[in-house]
Design an enzyme around this catalytic site. Sequence first.
Site, mmCIF file in Angstrom:
data_model
loop_
_atom_site.group_PDB
_atom_site.id
_atom_site.type_symbol
_atom_site.label_atom_id
_atom_site.label_comp_id
_atom_site.label_asym_id
_atom_site.label_seq_id
_atom_site.Cartn_x
_atom_site.Cartn_y
_atom_site.Cartn_z
ATOM 1 C CG ASN A 13 26.953 -2.868 -33.362
ATOM 2 O OD1 ASN A 13 27.564 -2.810 -34.319
ATOM 3 N ND2 ASN A 13 25.584 -2.786 -32.962
ATOM 4 N NE ARG A 25 22.979 2.541 -20.728
ATOM 5 C CZ ARG A 25 22.628 1.477 -21.177
ATOM 6 N NH1 ARG A 25 22.016 0.468 -20.258
ATOM 7 N NH2 ARG A 25 22.892 1.238 -22.463
ATOM 8 C CG HIS A 83 22.137 -5.865 -17.254
ATOM 9 N ND1 HIS A 83 22.221 -4.695 -17.045
ATOM 10 C CD2 HIS A 83 22.262 -6.071 -18.555
ATOM 11 C CE1 HIS A 83 22.421 -3.923 -18.388
ATOM 12 N NE2 HIS A 83 22.492 -4.772 -19.296
ATOM 13 C CG ASN A 139 21.820 -14.595 -26.739
ATOM 14 O OD1 ASN A 139 21.827 -14.825 -27.867
ATOM 15 N ND2 ASN A 139 21.885 -13.177 -26.281
ATOM 16 N N GLY A 196 32.674 -12.636 -30.484
ATOM 17 C CA GLY A 196 31.661 -11.728 -31.046
ATOM 18 C C GLY A 196 32.142 -10.697 -31.393
ATOM 19 C CB ALA A 197 33.627 -9.611 -34.523
ATOM 20 N NE ARG A 227 17.564 -4.854 -24.292
ATOM 21 C CZ ARG A 227 16.832 -3.915 -23.251
ATOM 22 N NH1 ARG A 227 15.689 -3.837 -22.907
ATOM 23 N NH2 ARG A 227 17.618 -3.219 -22.813
HETATM 24 N N1 LIG Z 1 25.856 -6.709 -20.311
HETATM 25 C C1 LIG Z 1 25.589 -5.693 -20.931
HETATM 26 O O1 LIG Z 1 25.347 -4.596 -20.169
HETATM 27 C C2 LIG Z 1 25.026 -5.645 -22.466
HETATM 28 C C3 LIG Z 1 25.125 -4.408 -22.960
HETATM 29 C C4 LIG Z 1 24.980 -4.456 -24.434
HETATM 30 C C5 LIG Z 1 24.742 -5.365 -25.190
HETATM 31 N N2 LIG Z 1 24.652 -6.786 -24.397
HETATM 32 C C6 LIG Z 1 24.590 -8.013 -24.940
HETATM 33 O O2 LIG Z 1 25.688 -8.326 -25.823
HETATM 34 C C7 LIG Z 1 25.460 -9.117 -27.005
HETATM 35 C C8 LIG Z 1 26.247 -8.680 -27.991
HETATM 36 O O3 LIG Z 1 25.430 -7.364 -28.678
HETATM 37 P P1 LIG Z 1 25.940 -6.751 -29.915
HETATM 38 O O4 LIG Z 1 25.314 -5.399 -29.774
HETATM 39 O O5 LIG Z 1 27.529 -6.613 -29.861
HETATM 40 O O6 LIG Z 1 25.328 -7.893 -30.716
HETATM 41 P P2 LIG Z 1 25.790 -7.992 -32.570
HETATM 42 O O7 LIG Z 1 24.565 -8.435 -33.062
HETATM 43 O O8 LIG Z 1 26.235 -6.661 -33.008
HETATM 44 O O9 LIG Z 1 27.045 -8.829 -32.286
HETATM 45 C C9 LIG Z 1 26.786 -10.161 -31.917
HETATM 46 C C10 LIG Z 1 27.799 -11.030 -32.523
HETATM 47 O O10 LIG Z 1 27.836 -12.449 -31.987
HETATM 48 C C11 LIG Z 1 28.115 -13.077 -33.173
HETATM 49 N N3 LIG Z 1 27.848 -14.501 -33.003
HETATM 50 C C12 LIG Z 1 26.619 -15.420 -32.799
HETATM 51 N N4 LIG Z 1 26.891 -16.386 -32.536
HETATM 52 C C13 LIG Z 1 28.203 -16.572 -32.185
HETATM 53 C C14 LIG Z 1 29.005 -17.805 -31.826
HETATM 54 N N5 LIG Z 1 28.423 -18.919 -31.437
HETATM 55 N N6 LIG Z 1 30.540 -17.616 -31.672
HETATM 56 C C15 LIG Z 1 30.731 -16.157 -31.874
HETATM 57 N N7 LIG Z 1 30.102 -15.513 -32.447
HETATM 58 C C16 LIG Z 1 28.901 -15.577 -32.563
HETATM 59 C C17 LIG Z 1 27.363 -12.665 -34.405
HETATM 60 O O11 LIG Z 1 27.798 -13.303 -35.590
HETATM 61 C C18 LIG Z 1 27.688 -11.149 -34.105
HETATM 62 O O12 LIG Z 1 28.564 -10.803 -34.892
HETATM 63 C C19 LIG Z 1 23.896 -9.285 -27.030
HETATM 64 O O13 LIG Z 1 23.537 -10.210 -26.409
HETATM 65 C C20 LIG Z 1 23.341 -7.992 -26.176
HETATM 66 O O14 LIG Z 1 22.306 -8.012 -25.749
HETATM 67 C C21 LIG Z 1 24.888 -6.596 -22.996
#
Ligand SMILES: NC(=O)c1ccc[n+]([C@@H]2O[C@H](COP(=O)([O-])OP(=O)(O)OC[C@H]3O[C@@H](n4cnc5c(N)ncnc54)[C@H](O)[C@@H]3O)[C@@H](O)[C@H]2O)c1
Length: 308
Positions: free
Chosen positions: A11, A151, A175, A95, A8-9, A82
Amino acid sequence: MNKITVVGAGNVGATAAQRLAEKELARQVVLVDIVEGIPQGKGLDQWETAPIEGFDTRVIGTNGYAEAAGSELFIVTAGIARKPGMSREDLLNTNVGIVKSVAQEIKKCAPDAMVIVVSNPLDTMCYVMKEVLGAPRKRVIGMAGVLDTARYRAFIAEALDVSVEDIQAMVLGGHGDTMVPLISYTTVSGIPVTQLMKRDVLDAIVARARNGGAEIVAHLKTGSAYYAPSAGAVQIAEAIVKDKKRILPCAAWLEGEYGHRGIYLGVPCKIGAGGLEQIIEVELTSNERVALGKSAQAVAESIAQVKL
Ligand SMILES: NC(=O)c1ccc[n+]([C@@H]2O[C@H](COP(=O)([O-])OP(=O)(O)OC[C@H]3O[C@@H](n4cnc5c(N)ncnc54)[C@H](O)[C@@H]3O)[C@@H](O)[C@H]2O)c1
């Protein structure tokens, strides 16, 4: 370590890759995403910061898993995030499919690797990863409590006008809205926080920490938090890479601890080279125990919806 792969590249993933490289936690950081060009561009951009920041970790972006083969550690951030008005549970169906497919790839290219899961809903995604990998619990750890605790600590430090470094705290549970900040274990350099702060102020901080993710989503509107989440994932990675034996609140697979089994839940964990080396059971007040039970129930209901 020789190689750490971030899946996942987006944010969280891209920021985590940069942090891993800046801390030189591996010789190579591989950034994998399904979108053509994004991991390649971000990986190259990050590698080009190396001469300025002074790190020798090579960052590579790719759409496949060939470059990830033999990675010792994965950080999985793939999935949708989200938007305002959405809960983490709203991400479940999409997911599950994404994390399942990532787990299948990890199983093929690095079957013995450790995995830090970040994708939401976190506790359920950890379950999907562990089930598909068929890995022991020590190798699949979820990042959430470190973020929720950060936080909570930041808000307490701000309210007391003291250093964040002096706030020790633990947020346990799932979470989500049912997370359980442990007030009885919150101290400021060993001083119970209840001696320094009125209970209503502390209660407001607890509520804000619980709502911390949604607060950021409301500001950003197009995505969710990533600076603190990526820092949290990399803190767990660092504890593994450096065998630090840190006690961190992580999502762990419970086998009877805290009276629960067959679910992931945020609990105090010892994290070192062996991954999850120990779950530490602390005494809870009756209110905390009830709250943890409710949180466990919410996670169990979420896991029950998963069809693998
Ligand atoms: N655990 C925590 O505390 C926490 C905190 C923040 C975000 N998150 C979660 O982390 C995840 C990512 O958040 P984000 O802000 O980086 O989202 P984002 O949309 O910026 O990035 C997600 C990336 O995943 C890629 N992706 C989708 N399917 C894929 C696959 N099969 N293989 C490889 N890459 C794939 C997308 O192309 C995208 O670039 C979300 O599910 C978010 O809810 C969790």
